[in-house]
Design a protein around this motif. Structure first.
Motif, PDB file in Angstrom:
ATOM      1  N   LYS A 201       1.689  -6.102  16.842  1.00 19.68           N
ATOM      2  CA  LYS A 201       1.055  -6.086  15.517  1.00 19.68           C
ATOM      3  C   LYS A 201      -0.395  -5.622  15.589  1.00 19.68           C
ATOM      4  O   LYS A 201      -0.891  -4.984  14.667  1.00 19.68           O
ATOM      5  CB  LYS A 201       1.113  -7.479  14.885  1.00 19.68           C
ATOM      6  N   THR A 202      -1.062  -5.960  16.679  1.00 17.80           N
ATOM      7  CA  THR A 202      -2.495  -5.665  16.732  1.00 17.80           C
ATOM      8  C   THR A 202      -2.852  -4.605  17.777  1.00 17.80           C
ATOM      9  O   THR A 202      -3.888  -3.950  17.651  1.00 17.80           O
ATOM     10  CB  THR A 202      -3.295  -6.955  17.042  1.00 17.80           C
ATOM     11  N   ASP A 203      -2.037  -4.470  18.813  1.00 16.20           N
ATOM     12  CA  ASP A 203      -2.333  -3.463  19.845  1.00 16.20           C
ATOM     13  C   ASP A 203      -1.777  -2.109  19.396  1.00 16.20           C
ATOM     14  O   ASP A 203      -0.743  -1.641  19.871  1.00 16.20           O
ATOM     15  CB  ASP A 203      -1.721  -3.864  21.196  1.00 16.20           C
ATOM     16  N   GLN A 204      -2.466  -1.514  18.461  1.00 17.65           N
ATOM     17  CA  GLN A 204      -2.018  -0.265  17.868  1.00 17.65           C
ATOM     18  C   GLN A 204      -2.986   0.864  18.216  1.00 17.65           C
ATOM     19  O   GLN A 204      -4.178   0.608  18.337  1.00 17.65           O
ATOM     20  CB  GLN A 204      -1.913  -0.418  16.344  1.00 17.65           C
ATOM     21  N   PRO A 205      -2.536   2.110  18.379  1.00 18.62           N
ATOM     22  CA  PRO A 205      -1.123   2.495  18.341  1.00 18.62           C
ATOM     23  C   PRO A 205      -0.371   1.947  19.548  1.00 18.62           C
ATOM     24  O   PRO A 205      -0.881   1.994  20.667  1.00 18.62           O
ATOM     25  CB  PRO A 205      -1.147   4.025  18.368  1.00 18.62           C
ATOM     26  N   LEU A 206       0.816   1.460  19.292  1.00 16.04           N
ATOM     27  CA  LEU A 206       1.611   0.801  20.317  1.00 16.04           C
ATOM     28  C   LEU A 206       1.890   1.734  21.497  1.00 16.04           C
ATOM     29  O   LEU A 206       1.880   1.310  22.657  1.00 16.04           O
ATOM     30  CB  LEU A 206       2.917   0.302  19.693  1.00 16.04           C
ATOM     31  N   ALA A 207       2.136   3.011  21.183  1.00 15.19           N
ATOM     32  CA  ALA A 207       2.452   3.963  22.264  1.00 15.19           C
ATOM     33  C   ALA A 207       1.307   4.020  23.277  1.00 15.19           C
ATOM     34  O   ALA A 207       1.537   4.067  24.481  1.00 15.19           O
ATOM     35  CB  ALA A 207       2.732   5.350  21.692  1.00 15.19           C
ATOM     36  N   GLU A 208       0.087   3.966  22.775  1.00 15.75           N
ATOM     37  CA  GLU A 208      -1.064   4.038  23.693  1.00 15.75           C
ATOM     38  C   GLU A 208      -1.241   2.739  24.467  1.00 15.75           C
ATOM     39  O   GLU A 208      -1.576   2.761  25.651  1.00 15.75           O
ATOM     40  CB  GLU A 208      -2.336   4.389  22.912  1.00 15.75           C
ATOM     41  N   ALA A 209      -1.011   1.617  23.799  1.00 18.91           N
ATOM     42  CA  ALA A 209      -1.107   0.329  24.497  1.00 18.91           C
ATOM     43  C   ALA A 209      -0.073   0.266  25.615  1.00 18.91           C
ATOM     44  O   ALA A 209      -0.343  -0.217  26.721  1.00 18.91           O
ATOM     45  CB  ALA A 209      -0.896  -0.818  23.509  1.00 18.91           C
ATOM     46  N   LEU A 210       1.135   0.776  25.344  1.00 19.77           N
ATOM     47  CA  LEU A 210       2.179   0.783  26.365  1.00 19.77           C
ATOM     48  C   LEU A 210       1.808   1.697  27.523  1.00 19.77           C
ATOM     49  O   LEU A 210       2.055   1.380  28.686  1.00 19.77           O
ATOM     50  CB  LEU A 210       3.498   1.264  25.754  1.00 19.77           C
ATOM     51  N   GLU A 211       1.229   2.842  27.191  1.00 16.27           N
ATOM     52  CA  GLU A 211       0.876   3.788  28.242  1.00 16.27           C
ATOM     53  C   GLU A 211      -0.185   3.181  29.174  1.00 16.27           C
ATOM     54  O   GLU A 211      -0.105   3.355  30.387  1.00 16.27           O
ATOM     55  CB  GLU A 211       0.359   5.081  27.593  1.00 16.27           C
ATOM     56  N   ARG A 212      -1.121   2.450  28.573  1.00 15.88           N
ATOM     57  CA  ARG A 212      -2.123   1.793  29.416  1.00 15.88           C
ATOM     58  C   ARG A 212      -1.478   0.722  30.300  1.00 15.88           C
ATOM     59  O   ARG A 212      -1.830   0.572  31.471  1.00 15.88           O
ATOM     60  CB  ARG A 212      -3.204   1.132  28.542  1.00 15.88           C
ATOM     61  N   ALA A 213      -0.537  -0.013  29.727  1.00  9.86           N
ATOM     62  CA  ALA A 213       0.078  -1.122  30.479  1.00  9.86           C
ATOM     63  C   ALA A 213       1.091  -0.634  31.513  1.00  9.86           C
ATOM     64  O   ALA A 213       1.437  -1.373  32.431  1.00  9.86           O
ATOM     65  CB  ALA A 213       0.746  -2.101  29.510  1.00  9.86           C
ATOM     66  N   CYS A 214       1.576   0.595  31.353  1.00 10.49           N
ATOM     67  CA  CYS A 214       2.642   1.116  32.230  1.00 10.49           C
ATOM     68  C   CYS A 214       2.220   2.455  32.833  1.00 10.49           C
ATOM     69  O   CYS A 214       2.814   3.491  32.523  1.00 10.49           O
ATOM     70  CB  CYS A 214       3.944   1.299  31.451  1.00 10.49           C
ATOM     71  N   PRO A 215       1.208   2.449  33.691  1.00 11.05           N
ATOM     72  CA  PRO A 215       0.714   3.728  34.217  1.00 11.05           C
ATOM     73  C   PRO A 215       1.756   4.472  35.057  1.00 11.05           C
ATOM     74  O   PRO A 215       1.656   5.682  35.214  1.00 11.05           O
ATOM     75  CB  PRO A 215      -0.489   3.314  35.083  1.00 11.05           C
ATOM     76  N   ASP A 216       2.755   3.754  35.577  1.00 12.55           N
ATOM     77  CA  ASP A 216       3.801   4.410  36.382  1.00 12.55           C
ATOM     78  C   ASP A 216       5.082   4.621  35.585  1.00 12.55           C
ATOM     79  O   ASP A 216       6.149   4.827  36.166  1.00 12.55           O
ATOM     80  CB  ASP A 216       4.117   3.573  37.625  1.00 12.55           C
ATOM     81  N   GLY A 217       4.976   4.590  34.250  1.00 15.64           N
ATOM     82  CA  GLY A 217       6.183   4.739  33.441  1.00 15.64           C
ATOM     83  C   GLY A 217       7.008   3.463  33.441  1.00 15.64           C
ATOM     84  O   GLY A 217       6.573   2.422  33.935  1.00 15.64           O
ATOM     85  N   ILE A 218       8.205   3.552  32.854  1.00 17.74           N
ATOM     86  CA  ILE A 218       9.049   2.368  32.653  1.00 17.74           C
ATOM     87  C   ILE A 218      10.418   2.620  33.283  1.00 17.74           C
ATOM     88  O   ILE A 218      11.047   3.638  33.028  1.00 17.74           O
ATOM     89  CB  ILE A 218       9.192   2.076  31.144  1.00 17.74           C
ATOM     90  N   ASP A 219      10.848   1.672  34.112  1.00 18.99           N
ATOM     91  CA  ASP A 219      12.134   1.819  34.804  1.00 18.99           C
ATOM     92  C   ASP A 219      13.252   1.024  34.145  1.00 18.99           C
ATOM     93  O   ASP A 219      14.409   1.413  34.203  1.00 18.99           O
ATOM     94  CB  ASP A 219      11.977   1.382  36.265  1.00 18.99           C
ATOM     95  N   VAL A 220      12.892  -0.125  33.580  1.00 22.64           N
ATOM     96  CA  VAL A 220      13.880  -0.956  32.889  1.00 22.64           C
ATOM     97  C   VAL A 220      13.286  -1.359  31.551  1.00 22.64           C
ATOM     98  O   VAL A 220      12.156  -1.851  31.495  1.00 22.64           O
ATOM     99  CB  VAL A 220      14.228  -2.237  33.695  1.00 22.64           C
ATOM    100  N   TYR A 221      14.040  -1.128  30.471  1.00 20.78           N
ATOM    101  CA  TYR A 221      13.606  -1.582  29.150  1.00 20.78           C
ATOM    102  C   TYR A 221      14.687  -2.485  28.593  1.00 20.78           C
ATOM    103  O   TYR A 221      15.766  -2.023  28.197  1.00 20.78           O
ATOM    104  CB  TYR A 221      13.364  -0.398  28.216  1.00 20.78           C
ATOM    105  N   PHE A 222      14.410  -3.777  28.567  1.00 22.27           N
ATOM    106  CA  PHE A 222      15.353  -4.746  28.006  1.00 22.27           C
ATOM    107  C   PHE A 222      15.028  -4.863  26.525  1.00 22.27           C
ATOM    108  O   PHE A 222      13.985  -5.391  26.144  1.00 22.27           O
ATOM    109  CB  PHE A 222      15.202  -6.093  28.716  1.00 22.27           C
ATOM    110  N   ASP A 223      15.937  -4.360  25.688  1.00 22.67           N
ATOM    111  CA  ASP A 223      15.630  -4.247  24.258  1.00 22.67           C
ATOM    112  C   ASP A 223      16.297  -5.346  23.446  1.00 22.67           C
ATOM    113  O   ASP A 223      17.510  -5.422  23.352  1.00 22.67           O
ATOM    114  CB  ASP A 223      16.075  -2.872  23.752  1.00 22.67           C
ATOM    115  N   ASN A 224      15.448  -6.191  22.853  1.00 21.37           N
ATOM    116  CA  ASN A 224      15.915  -7.218  21.919  1.00 21.37           C
ATOM    117  C   ASN A 224      15.633  -6.853  20.474  1.00 21.37           C
ATOM    118  O   ASN A 224      16.057  -7.563  19.572  1.00 21.37           O
ATOM    119  CB  ASN A 224      15.190  -8.545  22.197  1.00 21.37           C
ATOM    120  N   VAL A 225      14.895  -5.788  20.235  1.00 20.82           N
ATOM    121  CA  VAL A 225      14.193  -5.629  18.969  1.00 20.82           C
ATOM    122  C   VAL A 225      14.532  -4.332  18.241  1.00 20.82           C
ATOM    123  O   VAL A 225      14.763  -4.318  17.042  1.00 20.82           O
ATOM    124  CB  VAL A 225      12.677  -5.714  19.252  1.00 20.82           C
TER     125      VAL A 225
END
Lengths: 338, 338
Positions: A201-225
């Motif tokens: 809700k607050t870490d927007q844009p979400l895509a950028e927040a994710l990119e900062r948190a995942c500098p090596d990309g994402i290997d597993v995405y467990f999707d509940n949402v």
């Protein structure tokens, strides 16, 4: 016993959009005695779960829709009042699927006995029940996180999500949780050891927040949402990433499917594996899953949270609260004193 | 040899939208002699394939983008003019990845020798090459069609699609092909034994045509195409359906991703398995795949079609034609006489 009455919640009508109290109604019926092979149980706790929203729709799905006026079934725990099943006795605690009822008449084969000495009985609806097994099989059989890989879980503060993240840590992955609350995120990071947390809700844009948190990309995405959150995750997937597809809670209350970015081109070029699953698909491995989850709980490597609301009458409210993201961990309703 | 010139096609600029002739340019360079471990080969045939469109974009993908001005690489067949590799001799026919060039200097480890006695050499770029293996591994390792199940393939008249459908029939599935041409569909049904065919341009609404053709739902959807066609297929998927995700040709020429219906809720409730894949992911099983494909071809159970255009200069045109769906079967360009 025979003169006693049962009460249960039924759908009064099918919700369009977000469910409200008016969609639920209490019905009364005379309580029968169990027949041969059956148990009469008094409900102690009931579970409210996001997947139940799907069964309120009259749509093709893995389970038949709830019928209007019939009991809303789902996970419950109760005490046996009368047994006509070999191996079950009065006073036993059992978990089964009779749902939002004060009493259940259930088949002996459709329930399992809970040992109150091993763990609090409520865990049979949570970390040592369907919730824990859902996290366990989705994470391990589909996601299969490897040491050093990056695992992202949406709905991270929910009952399934917080177990997924902890299993990811047990397996040596870097774990990033996405939830909609700073309070949840503090718990995930400080108490459960998530490496990073994102408030969508607050870490927007979400895509950028994710990119900062995942500098090596994402290997597993467990999707509940699903929805916008998943849209932001998919462009960061690595080659051969895995998506255990467990829930789409952001979309459950939509009457008409909304449009979103087409994801298949990205799933193709990163050769992603995506698998929708139900915990029941792994029924033959249930014992193994419960054994390992139980061991992790006893060792203190797997923590759980329960949010317990009191009173049979409050079941619909507890259910509705799932969709505003209020619950931290497993949402239960206590129907009767233990 | 040393004074001879090589010619190759390179990108003149990156196409936006559908590629056109102006995006390609011929470059000349002096032809060197092979070094130790290398072969000099004269190109006989080159393959044009939809996946090459992806490499013309400057985007994150499984393979690096083609560099402007550098040879466009891809499947080729040639005759060895000079060998500095043990086990290869002048006159040998080899298949490799040197692409749209008149000559190739290639590593001996990056090519395989073709036996012209076993099958026409062009099959090494088609049914007994990357195309056949793509259909083989996607259909069998991901789709895994069972006798009596329903398999739908999009791009059914293309090189991969028509092999997918025939493998489906070999495995006892009911096979429905979707293409954009009545002529292709006649061939698929009358010559290859597809059970039903749908022309997505004229059999509208497509969702209803699919429903008529698939009264028992869809168990395997081999997707070459994406977009509207895939949107129409997904609501008909059965529980535990499988989607080998092979191509998205309808979307390759889009500069900006368009919106489409969200598909994850349906993939969840039907517990679908979806897997993007590349033929190279199954490199260790290549020999086994070629052996079985070769056997099916010899037994007459697997037929193939090639569409051969003559002349090095016509390579870009042959490639561009893939996107208007002109080709029935494998599209090749003959660069030099055999």
């Amino acid at each position: 016993m025979a003169e006693q009455m049962n009460e249960y919640f039924a759908l009064a009508s099918r919700p369009e959009g977000t469910p409200a109290l008016e969609h639920f109604t209490v019905k009364k019926e005379e309580l029968n005695m169990p027949e041969d092979g059956q148990l009469l149980v008094k409900t102690l706790y009931v579970s409210v779960d996001p997947y139940m929203r799907g069964r309120m729709k009259d749509a093709k799905s893995y389970a038949a829709p709830y019928a209007i006026g019939e009991p809303i079934t789902g996970g419950s725990i109760g005490r046996v009042l009368h047994s006509r099943v070999d191996g079950f006795a009065e006073g036993d605690i059992v978990a089964g699927g009779w749902g939002w009822q004060r009493y259940g008449i259930i088949d002996g084969k459709s329930c399992r006995r809970i040992d109150p000495e091993l763990a609090p009985i409520t865990t049979a609806l949570g970390v040592l029940g369907m919730t824990g097994l859902t996290a366990y099989f989705g994470t391990l059989r589909i996601g299969n996180p490897q040491p050093g890989e990056t695992l992202v879980v949406s709905g991270a503060g929910g009952a399934v999500g917080m177990i997924v993240g902890q299993i990811g840590k047990i397996k040596g992955a870097r774990v990033i949780g996405i939830s909609g609350s700073d309070e949840k995120n503090r718990y995930l990071k400080e108490e459960l050891g998530f490496d990073e947390v994102i408030n969508y809700k607050t870490d927007q844009p979400l895509a950028e927040a994710l990119e900062r948190a995942c500098p090596d990309g994402i290997d597993v995405y467990f999707d509940n949402v699903g929805g916008d959150i998943t849209d932001a995750v998919i462009p960061l997937l690595n080659r051969n990433a895995r998506i255990p597809l467990c829930g789409q809670i952001s979309l459950y209350n939509q009457e008409k499917p909304e449009l979103g970015p087409r994801i298949l081109p990205m799933l193709l070029t990163r050769t992603v594996l995506l698998k929708g699953f139900l915990v029941g698909d792994y029924a033959s491995e249930q014992e193994e899953g419960l054994r390992e989850l139980g061991q992790w709980v006893r060792e203190g490597r797997l923590q759980y949270r329960e949010n317990i609301i009191d009173g049979f009458d409050n079941i619909p409210e507890a259910f509705i609260g799932l969709f505003s993201g209020e619950n931290l961990g497993k949402q239960l309703v206590r129907v009767a004193e233990d």
